[in-house]
Design a protein around this motif. Structure first.
Motif, PDB file in Angstrom:
ATOM      1  N   GLN A  76      47.070  45.212  23.608  1.00 40.09           N
ATOM      2  CA  GLN A  76      46.083  44.278  23.081  1.00 40.09           C
ATOM      3  C   GLN A  76      45.346  43.635  24.249  1.00 40.09           C
ATOM      4  O   GLN A  76      45.873  43.523  25.353  1.00 40.09           O
ATOM      5  CB  GLN A  76      46.756  43.172  22.259  1.00 40.09           C
ATOM      6  CG  GLN A  76      47.384  43.650  20.966  1.00 40.09           C
ATOM      7  CD  GLN A  76      47.905  42.490  20.137  1.00 40.09           C
ATOM      8  OE1 GLN A  76      48.077  41.385  20.630  1.00 40.09           O
ATOM      9  NE2 GLN A  76      48.162  42.741  18.864  1.00 40.09           N
ATOM     10  N   ASP A  77      44.116  43.200  23.992  1.00 38.51           N
ATOM     11  CA  ASP A  77      43.321  42.469  24.970  1.00 38.51           C
ATOM     12  C   ASP A  77      42.864  41.150  24.357  1.00 38.51           C
ATOM     13  O   ASP A  77      42.698  41.061  23.140  1.00 38.51           O
ATOM     14  CB  ASP A  77      42.101  43.296  25.401  1.00 38.51           C
ATOM     15  CG  ASP A  77      42.326  43.999  26.732  1.00 38.51           C
ATOM     16  OD1 ASP A  77      43.363  43.753  27.357  1.00 38.51           O
ATOM     17  OD2 ASP A  77      41.464  44.793  27.142  1.00 38.51           O
ATOM     18  N   PRO A  78      42.629  40.124  25.186  1.00 38.49           N
ATOM     19  CA  PRO A  78      42.227  38.818  24.642  1.00 38.49           C
ATOM     20  C   PRO A  78      40.734  38.698  24.391  1.00 38.49           C
ATOM     21  O   PRO A  78      40.284  37.654  23.932  1.00 38.49           O
ATOM     22  CB  PRO A  78      42.646  37.857  25.765  1.00 38.49           C
ATOM     23  CG  PRO A  78      42.471  38.653  27.007  1.00 38.49           C
ATOM     24  CD  PRO A  78      42.865  40.074  26.641  1.00 38.49           C
ATOM     25  N   PHE A  79      39.970  39.748  24.655  1.00 34.87           N
ATOM     26  CA  PHE A  79      38.520  39.618  24.662  1.00 34.87           C
ATOM     27  C   PHE A  79      37.885  39.988  23.322  1.00 34.87           C
ATOM     28  O   PHE A  79      36.695  39.789  23.132  1.00 34.87           O
ATOM     29  CB  PHE A  79      37.932  40.473  25.790  1.00 34.87           C
ATOM     30  CG  PHE A  79      38.563  40.177  27.122  1.00 34.87           C
ATOM     31  CD1 PHE A  79      38.306  38.976  27.766  1.00 34.87           C
ATOM     32  CD2 PHE A  79      39.434  41.084  27.702  1.00 34.87           C
ATOM     33  CE1 PHE A  79      38.905  38.689  28.985  1.00 34.87           C
ATOM     34  CE2 PHE A  79      40.031  40.804  28.927  1.00 34.87           C
ATOM     35  CZ  PHE A  79      39.773  39.600  29.570  1.00 34.87           C
TER      36      PHE A  79
ATOM     37  N   ASN B  44      32.283  44.305  24.475  1.00 36.50           N
ATOM     38  CA  ASN B  44      32.729  43.337  25.478  1.00 36.50           C
ATOM     39  C   ASN B  44      33.067  44.067  26.776  1.00 36.50           C
ATOM     40  O   ASN B  44      33.904  44.958  26.800  1.00 36.50           O
ATOM     41  CB  ASN B  44      33.952  42.573  24.955  1.00 36.50           C
ATOM     42  CG  ASN B  44      34.260  41.358  25.790  1.00 36.50           C
ATOM     43  OD1 ASN B  44      34.396  41.435  27.007  1.00 36.50           O
ATOM     44  ND2 ASN B  44      34.370  40.217  25.129  1.00 36.50           N
ATOM     45  N   ILE B  45      32.413  43.661  27.860  1.00 41.63           N
ATOM     46  CA  ILE B  45      32.580  44.365  29.129  1.00 41.63           C
ATOM     47  C   ILE B  45      33.970  44.179  29.710  1.00 41.63           C
ATOM     48  O   ILE B  45      34.419  44.968  30.547  1.00 41.63           O
ATOM     49  CB  ILE B  45      31.494  43.905  30.143  1.00 41.63           C
ATOM     50  CG1 ILE B  45      31.463  44.843  31.344  1.00 41.63           C
ATOM     51  CG2 ILE B  45      31.751  42.457  30.563  1.00 41.63           C
ATOM     52  CD1 ILE B  45      31.168  46.285  31.001  1.00 41.63           C
TER      53      ILE B  45
ATOM     54  N   ILE C 114      35.414  36.777  36.161  1.00 41.50           N
ATOM     55  CA  ILE C 114      34.504  36.435  35.073  1.00 41.50           C
ATOM     56  C   ILE C 114      33.084  36.800  35.496  1.00 41.50           C
ATOM     57  O   ILE C 114      32.698  36.624  36.657  1.00 41.50           O
ATOM     58  CB  ILE C 114      34.598  34.934  34.748  1.00 41.50           C
ATOM     59  CG1 ILE C 114      36.031  34.588  34.298  1.00 41.50           C
ATOM     60  CG2 ILE C 114      33.601  34.529  33.675  1.00 41.50           C
ATOM     61  CD1 ILE C 114      36.266  33.105  34.106  1.00 41.50           C
ATOM     62  N   SER C 115      32.321  37.302  34.558  1.00 41.78           N
ATOM     63  CA  SER C 115      30.945  37.691  34.864  1.00 41.78           C
ATOM     64  C   SER C 115      30.143  36.482  35.364  1.00 41.78           C
ATOM     65  O   SER C 115      30.306  35.358  34.870  1.00 41.78           O
ATOM     66  CB  SER C 115      30.275  38.279  33.622  1.00 41.78           C
ATOM     67  OG  SER C 115      30.983  39.414  33.154  1.00 41.78           O
TER      68      SER C 115
ATOM     69  N   SER D 172      39.612  29.630  26.854  1.00 39.03           N
ATOM     70  CA  SER D 172      39.195  31.028  26.770  1.00 39.03           C
ATOM     71  C   SER D 172      39.314  31.733  28.119  1.00 39.03           C
ATOM     72  O   SER D 172      39.299  32.956  28.172  1.00 39.03           O
ATOM     73  CB  SER D 172      37.758  31.118  26.263  1.00 39.03           C
ATOM     74  OG  SER D 172      36.877  30.430  27.139  1.00 39.03           O
ATOM     75  N   THR D 173      39.415  30.971  29.210  1.00 39.13           N
ATOM     76  CA  THR D 173      39.492  31.580  30.541  1.00 39.13           C
ATOM     77  C   THR D 173      40.786  31.252  31.270  1.00 39.13           C
ATOM     78  O   THR D 173      41.145  31.938  32.225  1.00 39.13           O
ATOM     79  CB  THR D 173      38.306  31.133  31.413  1.00 39.13           C
ATOM     80  OG1 THR D 173      38.324  29.712  31.547  1.00 39.13           O
ATOM     81  CG2 THR D 173      36.992  31.572  30.798  1.00 39.13           C
TER      82      THR D 173
END
Length: 858
Positions: free
Chosen positions: A111-114, A126-127, A569-570, A646-647
């Motif tokens: 799983q990913d959080p994004f 989502n990149i 982070i972008s 979120s980060t």
């Protein structure tokens, strides 16, 4: 003078063909179910996913009967990755999948959080997401299964690293008797599939057609004896899917073809020598699925899963290990050196996406077309056209081209394990260890998105722009004013892990005791975990057993957070132009920031289990009956802290869970041999279950998703506890397989019934609670949940749902040289969609599907 013959007592042999066994080798194995050839063929899906045979087992859950977004698209129909399942209340990534004795589990996180997705019409993936992650590293084809064993409770101490269940797959072994082989092919498509319009009002307002697709599977295997004690076996399976879609009007409504391809390779050698039995084998999965951007000119993401598992195995009877005072005898050793390597990669081609403006205006109130910007660039207009008048909304219409970057996540595992077992005292013993080192990583190349433009409408007004040489995001009529840069990264983490166990199984007349201890240690968290296993069985008669047990299960091999910690982070960069039209250099905004995933100094999550069971062979039909109760309590479960953002995310041990179930199972085989009927095989189960959990995954936390229900605010965990069972409480399944015409014709029927129940379902609406009396969702001042978006749920009565699958095979040719048989599998015969609902965007739900196939053997 010859001796008189001795008259022996009558020996009764019970018919136990390759079918389904409600139990294992030990009396205590009340949570074990073994599925062999006939039932595997009956339960497996046409495309050959081994996990599909687990459907409808009592403590296996895979259904989402309350799904209100159940519509499918082409990407869904060509997704050939294995079915994800929950066993005994565990999460889908908390099972231990084993292939020929070696674990094939993803410890890097599935799983990913994004929250990204790759649906057919996804606008902006989502990149940060790695698409295509799965809990298994090797995708096992059902065609090559010799046996599948599912352990959902009362699991022996020899198994560790799970909180759900254990699924032990055994593939066919090389045989030295003779050359044998097989070749098969099968297919299904949208022409053999019925799609049901599943919207609430039964309408299709966007006139979206059901997805077009074609799926197929072919497999081949050959067994070659080299000597009378040595044989090799080669196996190859290939399955694939194709679909297409029409791109957005701006891209000249081009047809985009998408596909998936799943290749499985296996080579095994088995050699019986004076030193023991040696097996050398390797299995490899090579899966890829292409996504073509609906809103992009030439952007494809190829999501690939590649997984290898190999081992050298040595089995030997230790005939000299005998000690009569302790009853030590029949000792065997089974040792393996193994190596696993797997990765999930996203190949997005180029590492930049460029947005091009084809039409623009300075504001939505500017309705005079003579004041609008229209691109005159022939290189742009060759692939991007101005939308229809109805599509000219907002301040600009854009077209996109380029790639979507390259990312990768994987693990490499090397280990050695050994097991010793034999007779001792009044029963048996077993002991062993498993040491492995796992190196894991997550990495990505730098990616740039040129996401917003200035055109000749922007001030200061100029006749054309002057670009730096080689600037791909700048032309005489427009240039990218903003770019979003996601820096490259390469995160790594390692685990050294050791599992050890010891177990004895002793029987004194009517009493059997199995006692064991599983020890696990890993140096990432540095936890030493002791998991006791104890089961007692009382047998008043030979055919009746009463069983009770207590067991603890740990799942330690998880480095989900470690390889995501420090992911950049972008960052945005801006530029402008001067009165001469010269475009300036890029200037970054803010500073470079990073995602923080902290999860050190945690305890290992574990589950305590209490079981009770009755096993009985009924005296009338000689069938096997099993009645079970199971209670599991998950403690120290992973849960993201409520203070996380979120980060910045912190993992804690504040989670918990509970699962209860009660089930009745029955299995029986009849040898009929009357008329044209040969055998009847029957198995069925009735299951009640209930569960609750504080999170759905290791990236969930109580504030991520809030639920508004009956004028109150709930976290996910609170909601589950308030409403009770959001699962399907009572369900029953039935498998009936009959053979005819000297077993040339096989007809199998599988049925599943979910009983009705009262629950709650999402309404597809949201609200943000406030203290205002006029608010749609109102909460008193100081309440948790104020100012946070909530999904609104309502009471709902879920109707009963019955589905039936039909599976038939017919041997058209059978001789000493081999056979040719044809198969047909009909899933969901009566087009049932249950309580699922679809949306207007994806209104179609799959109903009945028919698979056709053929198989030749020699």
């Amino acid at each position: 003078m010859p001796e008189k013959p001795t008259v022996l007592e009558q020996i009764v042999v019970k018919l136990r063909p390759l079918w389904l066994s409600l139990g294992g080798k030990a009396t205590s194995d009340t949570g074990t179910t073994s599925l062999e050839s006939v039932v595997i063929m009956n339960k497996a899906s046409g495309v050959g996913d081994a996990n599909s045979i687990l459907r409808n087992l009592p403590n296996v859950q895979y259904q989402n009967d309350s799904d209100n977004n159940a519509g499918v698209d082409g990407q869904d129909m060509i997704n050939l990755r294995p079915l994800e399942v929950s066993i005994s209340g565990g999460k889908v990534y908390e099972n231990n999948f084993i292939l020929n004795g070696i674990g094939i589990n993803n410890v890097t996180g599935s799983q990913d959080p994004f929250g990204g997705s790759l649906g057919s019409y996804e606008n902006t993936p989502n990149i940060n997401e790695v698409f295509g992650l799965h809990s298994q590293t090797v995708f096992v084809p059902a065609d090559f299964l010799d046996k599948a064993t599912v352990l959902d409770s009362n699991v022996s101490a020899r198994y560790g690293q799970f909180q759900g269940g254990v699924v032990d797959y055994t593939l066919t072994k090389p045989q030295p008797e003779k050359v044998t082989g097989s070749l098969s092919y099968g297919f299904e498509s949208d022409d053999t599939t019925s799609f049901v319009l599943g919207t609430k009002d039964g309408l299709n307002p966007q006139n979206n057609p059901p997805p077009e697709f074609f799926r197929y599977k072919t497999s081949a295997q050959v067994n070659v004896p080299l000597t009378d004690t040595w044989a090799i076996l080669g196996q190859y399976s290939r399955s694939g899917g194709d679909t297409n879609k029409v791109k957005d009007y701006r891209y000249y409504s081009q047809i985009a073809d998408e596909f998936s391809l799943n290749n499985f390779y296996r080579l095994a050698s088995k050699h019986d020598t004076d030193l023991g039995l040696f097996t050398l084998e390797g299995s490899y999965t090579d899966y890829e699925q292409e996504w073509d951007g609906y809103f992009y000119r030439d952007t494809q993401i190829m999501a690939r899963n590649k997984g290898f598992t190999g081992q050298l195995r040595w089995e030997k009877d230790l005939d000299t290990a005998v000690y009569e005072p302790l009853g030590l005898a029949n000792v065997k050793i089974d040792s393996r050196a193994y190596f696993n390597k797997s990765r999930t990669e996203n190949d997005g081609g180029e590492n930049e996406t460029i947005y091009r403006t084809v039409w623009a205006r300075t504001g939505v109130s500017v309705t005079d077309p003579t004041k609008w910007f229209y691109s005159t660039d022939p290189s742009l207009l060759s692939w991007c056209r101005i939308p229809l008048p109805s599509g000219l909304t907002g301040t600009a219409q854009l077209c996109r081209e380029g790639g979507y970057g390259n990312k990768r996540q994987g693990q490499e595992e090397a280990g050695f394990k050994s097991d010793v077992e034999g007779d001792i005292l009044a029963g048996t013993f077993a002991a062993g260890f498993d040491y492995r080192r796992i190196d894991a990583y997550r990495q990505a190349e730098e990616y740039t998105s040129y996401s917003a433009n200035n055109t000749l409408l922007n001030t200061p007004l100029v006749s054309s722009f002057i670009c730096a040489p080689g600037d791909v995001a700048c032309s005489r009529e427009q240039y990218a004013k903003t770019k979003i840069v996601t820096p490259a990264y390469h995160n790594q983490a390692s685990i050294n892990a050791l599992d050890m166990y010891a177990e004895v199984d002793q029987t004194w007349d009517w009493l059997n005791i199995r006692a064991g201890l599983h020890l696990s240690y890993e140096d990432f968290f540095g936890n030493l975990n002791l998991a006791p296993r104890l089961t007692a069985t009382v047998s008043p008669t030979e055919d009746l057993d009463f069983v009770a047990g207590f067991n603890r299960y740990y799942n330690a091999n998880s480095i989900y957070y470690a390889i995501r910690d420090g992911q950049p982070i972008s960052r945005a960069y801006n530029r402008s132009h001067n009165s001469a039209g010269v475009v300036s250099n890029w200037a970054g905004t803010g500073t470079q920031r990073y995602y923080t995933f902290s999860g050190l100094d945690l305890d290992t999550p574990y589950t305590d289990e209490f079981t009770a069971a009755v096993k009985w062979t009924d005296p009338w039909l000689d069938g096997d009956l099993r009645v079970r109760y199971l209670l599991r309590q998950g403690k120290d479960q992973y849960l993201k802290s409520a203070a996380s953002t979120s980060t910045v995310m912190a993992l804690t041990n504040d989670g918990d869970s509970q699962y209860q179930s009660a089930s009745v199972e029955y299995g029986k085989t009849w040898a009929v041999n009357e008329g044209h009927m040969d055998t009847i095989r029957l198995s069925g189960s009735l299951t009640w279950s209930k569960q609750r959990t504080t999170s759905n995954g290791y990236f969930d936390d109580p504030t991520d998703t809030r639920i508004w229900y009956n004028d109150a605010s709930y976290s996910l965990g609170e909601f589950a506890m308030a409403t009770g069972n959001m699962d399907i409480p009572v369900r029953t399944s039935l498998d009936l397989v009959t053979t005819f015409l000297d077993e040339r014709l096989t007809v199998g029927l599988s049925g599943n019934l979910n009983f009705s129940y009262d629950g709650a379902r999402a309404t597809d609406t949201t609200c943000t609670p406030s203290t205002s009396a006029a608010a749609k969702c109102q909460l008193p001042a100081g309440s948790e949940g104020l100012g946070i978006s909530h999904d609104i749920y309502e009471d709902f009565h879920f109707k009963p749902v019955a589905t039936f699958d039909l599976n038939t095979t017919y041997k058209a040719v059978e001789s000493e040289y081999g056979s040719l048989e044809f198969e047909m599998k009909v899933q969901n015969m009566f087009n049932e969609t249950g309580n699922k609902i679809s949306t207007a965007t994806q209104p179609w739900i799959p109903g009945r599907s028919i698979w056709f196939g053929a198989k030749a053997t020699f």
